[in-house]
Design an enzyme around this catalytic site. Structure first.
Site, PDB file in Angstrom:
ATOM      1  N   LYS A 116       6.719  -7.236  -1.003  1.00 23.69           N
ATOM      2  CA  LYS A 116       6.865  -5.660  -1.088  1.00 23.69           C
ATOM      3  C   LYS A 116       8.040  -5.063  -0.503  1.00 23.69           C
ATOM      4  O   LYS A 116       8.401  -5.595   0.541  1.00 23.69           O
ATOM      5  CB  LYS A 116       5.409  -5.060  -0.779  1.00 23.69           C
ATOM      6  N   HIS A 165      11.311  -3.434  10.837  1.00 25.68           N
ATOM      7  CA  HIS A 165      10.132  -4.556  10.911  1.00 25.68           C
ATOM      8  C   HIS A 165      10.445  -5.530   9.656  1.00 25.68           C
ATOM      9  O   HIS A 165      10.714  -4.764   8.686  1.00 25.68           O
ATOM     10  CB  HIS A 165       8.832  -3.852  11.140  1.00 25.68           C
ATOM     11  N   ASP A 203      -0.480  -8.168   4.179  1.00 23.70           N
ATOM     12  CA  ASP A 203       0.618  -8.349   5.413  1.00 23.70           C
ATOM     13  C   ASP A 203       0.257  -9.034   6.759  1.00 23.70           C
ATOM     14  O   ASP A 203       0.663  -8.296   7.844  1.00 23.70           O
ATOM     15  CB  ASP A 203       1.111  -7.007   5.560  1.00 23.70           C
ATOM     16  N   HIS A 241      11.400  -6.451   3.864  1.00 26.16           N
ATOM     17  CA  HIS A 241      12.515  -5.435   3.777  1.00 26.16           C
ATOM     18  C   HIS A 241      13.783  -5.890   3.998  1.00 26.16           C
ATOM     19  O   HIS A 241      14.078  -6.868   4.644  1.00 26.16           O
ATOM     20  CB  HIS A 241      12.394  -4.310   4.858  1.00 26.16           C
ATOM     21  N   ALA A 252      -1.727  -3.004   7.545  1.00 25.77           N
ATOM     22  CA  ALA A 252      -2.395  -2.257   8.537  1.00 25.77           C
ATOM     23  C   ALA A 252      -3.606  -1.386   8.055  1.00 25.77           C
ATOM     24  O   ALA A 252      -3.291  -0.687   6.685  1.00 25.77           O
ATOM     25  CB  ALA A 252      -1.545  -1.118   9.417  1.00 25.77           C
ATOM     26  N   ASP A 295       5.395  -7.604   3.793  1.00 26.07           N
ATOM     27  CA  ASP A 295       6.200  -6.556   3.677  1.00 26.07           C
ATOM     28  C   ASP A 295       7.657  -7.330   3.803  1.00 26.07           C
ATOM     29  O   ASP A 295       7.682  -8.147   4.899  1.00 26.07           O
ATOM     30  CB  ASP A 295       5.835  -5.784   5.053  1.00 26.07           C
ATOM     31  N   SER A 309      12.556   3.014   5.033  1.00 27.07           N
ATOM     32  CA  SER A 309      11.199   3.467   6.048  1.00 27.07           C
ATOM     33  C   SER A 309      11.932   3.196   7.604  1.00 27.07           C
ATOM     34  O   SER A 309      11.077   3.629   8.284  1.00 27.07           O
ATOM     35  CB  SER A 309      10.333   2.625   5.562  1.00 27.07           C
ATOM     36  N   GLU A 351       9.924   3.066  -0.397  1.00 22.23           N
ATOM     37  CA  GLU A 351       8.725   2.379   0.201  1.00 22.23           C
ATOM     38  C   GLU A 351       7.760   2.012  -0.736  1.00 22.23           C
ATOM     39  O   GLU A 351       7.552   2.659  -1.797  1.00 22.23           O
ATOM     40  CB  GLU A 351       8.406   3.603   1.252  1.00 22.23           C
ATOM     41  N   CYS A 358      -0.889  -0.304   4.492  1.00 26.61           N
ATOM     42  CA  CYS A 358      -0.879  -1.111   3.228  1.00 26.61           C
ATOM     43  C   CYS A 358      -2.203  -1.777   2.807  1.00 26.61           C
ATOM     44  O   CYS A 358      -2.556  -1.705   1.444  1.00 26.61           O
ATOM     45  CB  CYS A 358       0.004  -2.619   3.616  1.00 26.61           C
TER      46      CYS A 358
HETATM   47  C1  VGL Z   1       3.126  -1.243   6.764  1.00 24.19           C
HETATM   48  C2  VGL Z   1       3.994   0.371   7.981  1.00 24.19           C
HETATM   49  C3  VGL Z   1       5.319   0.006   7.525  1.00 24.19           C
HETATM   50  C4  VGL Z   1       1.760  -2.068   6.504  1.00 24.19           C
HETATM   51  C5  VGL Z   1       4.249  -1.953   6.249  1.00 24.19           C
HETATM   52  O1  VGL Z   1       1.895  -3.273   6.130  1.00 24.19           O
HETATM   53  O2  VGL Z   1       0.761  -1.457   6.573  1.00 24.19           O
HETATM   54  N1  VGL Z   1       3.005  -0.195   7.812  1.00 24.19           N
HETATM   55  N2  VGL Z   1       5.265  -1.184   6.594  1.00 24.19           N
HETATM   56 ZN    ZN Z   2       7.305  -1.777   6.121  1.00 26.49          ZN
END
Ligand code: VGL
Ligand code: ZN
Length: 199
Positions: free
Chosen positions: A109, A84, A23, A67, A144, A65, A73, A116, A148
């Site tokens: 994803k 996001h 990500d 969405h 992060a 990511d 989420s 989630e 993830c």
């Molecule tokens: C992530 C929080 C929400 C990530 C994705 O990619 O780590 N963190 N969605």
């Molecule tokens: Zn996310």
């Protein structure tokens, strides 16, 4: 005494390995919708590994990511995160400086609004794709660290891969102080090799 010249970590990358960039998206970098502190600093380190993989013919995986607008989420849907990485928005794009090789495997994803999904391996077929290519060892960085990246590393270990976490190529959100450190410890205990030096 002759000077000892250390072997750079990146020289351990082998043609049968995979580099996984989790990500590396605009929304997870400073200025984005869900900024990870210093998130953009992972990009040059990831590029080093992606470029080396290209030289060797090793596998490169890049995930995002991805969405829908009404993902569960999001705070607006009763979740915990600001909106996001909405599909086809600028924030969902890879960081503009990321090197994206033509042969990379791309994983999208959490496109299901009701679920989630943090790990690159969940429901993506990534494990099978890597095994088909003969990959046994993976080198992971991205964003992060405490979400993830953590989920991806733990699932890769559960699937039997040898996993190396590239610490300089990842950063934590740290919603709660110490989340990043706790995630590192969890991954280490689960069997990941924590690489402090990733150059
Ligand atoms: C992530 C929080 C929400 C990530 C994705 O990619 O780590 N963190 N969605
Ligand atoms: Zn996310």
């Amino acid at each position: 005494m002759p000077q000892t010249i250390g072997t750079a970590m990146i020289e351990k990358l082998h043609a049968n390995d995979a580099v996984i960039a989790v990500d590396p998206q605009i929304d997870f970098c400073p200025g984005g919708a869900l900024p990870v502190p210093e998130g953009d600093e992972v990009i040059p380190v990831l590029n080093l590994w992606i470029d080396r993989a290209g030289e060797l013919g090793a596998t490169v995986v890049i995930s995002r990511d991805w969405h829908p607008q009404d993902h569960c989420s999001f705070e607006s849907q009763g979740g915990t995160w600001p909106v996001h990485c909405v599909q086809n928005t600028r924030g969902a794009a890879y960081h503009p400086e990321l090197h994206v090789p033509a042969g990379a495997i791309h994983v999208s994803k959490a496109a299901d609004p009701a679920r989630e999904s943090l790990s690159d391996f969940t429901g993506s077929g990534l494990g099978a794709s890597l095994r088909r290519k003969g990959v046994k060892r993976i080198w992971v960085g991205g964003l992060a660290l405490d979400y993830c990246v953590r989920a991806t590393v733990l699932e890769a270990l559960a699937e039997g891969f040898e996993v190396h976490l590239l610490l300089p190529a990842t950063r934590a959100v740290n919603v709660n102080a110490g989340d990043g450190e706790q995630a590192i410890e969890e991954m280490r205990v689960a069997g990941a090799v924590i690489e402090e030096d990733a150059s």
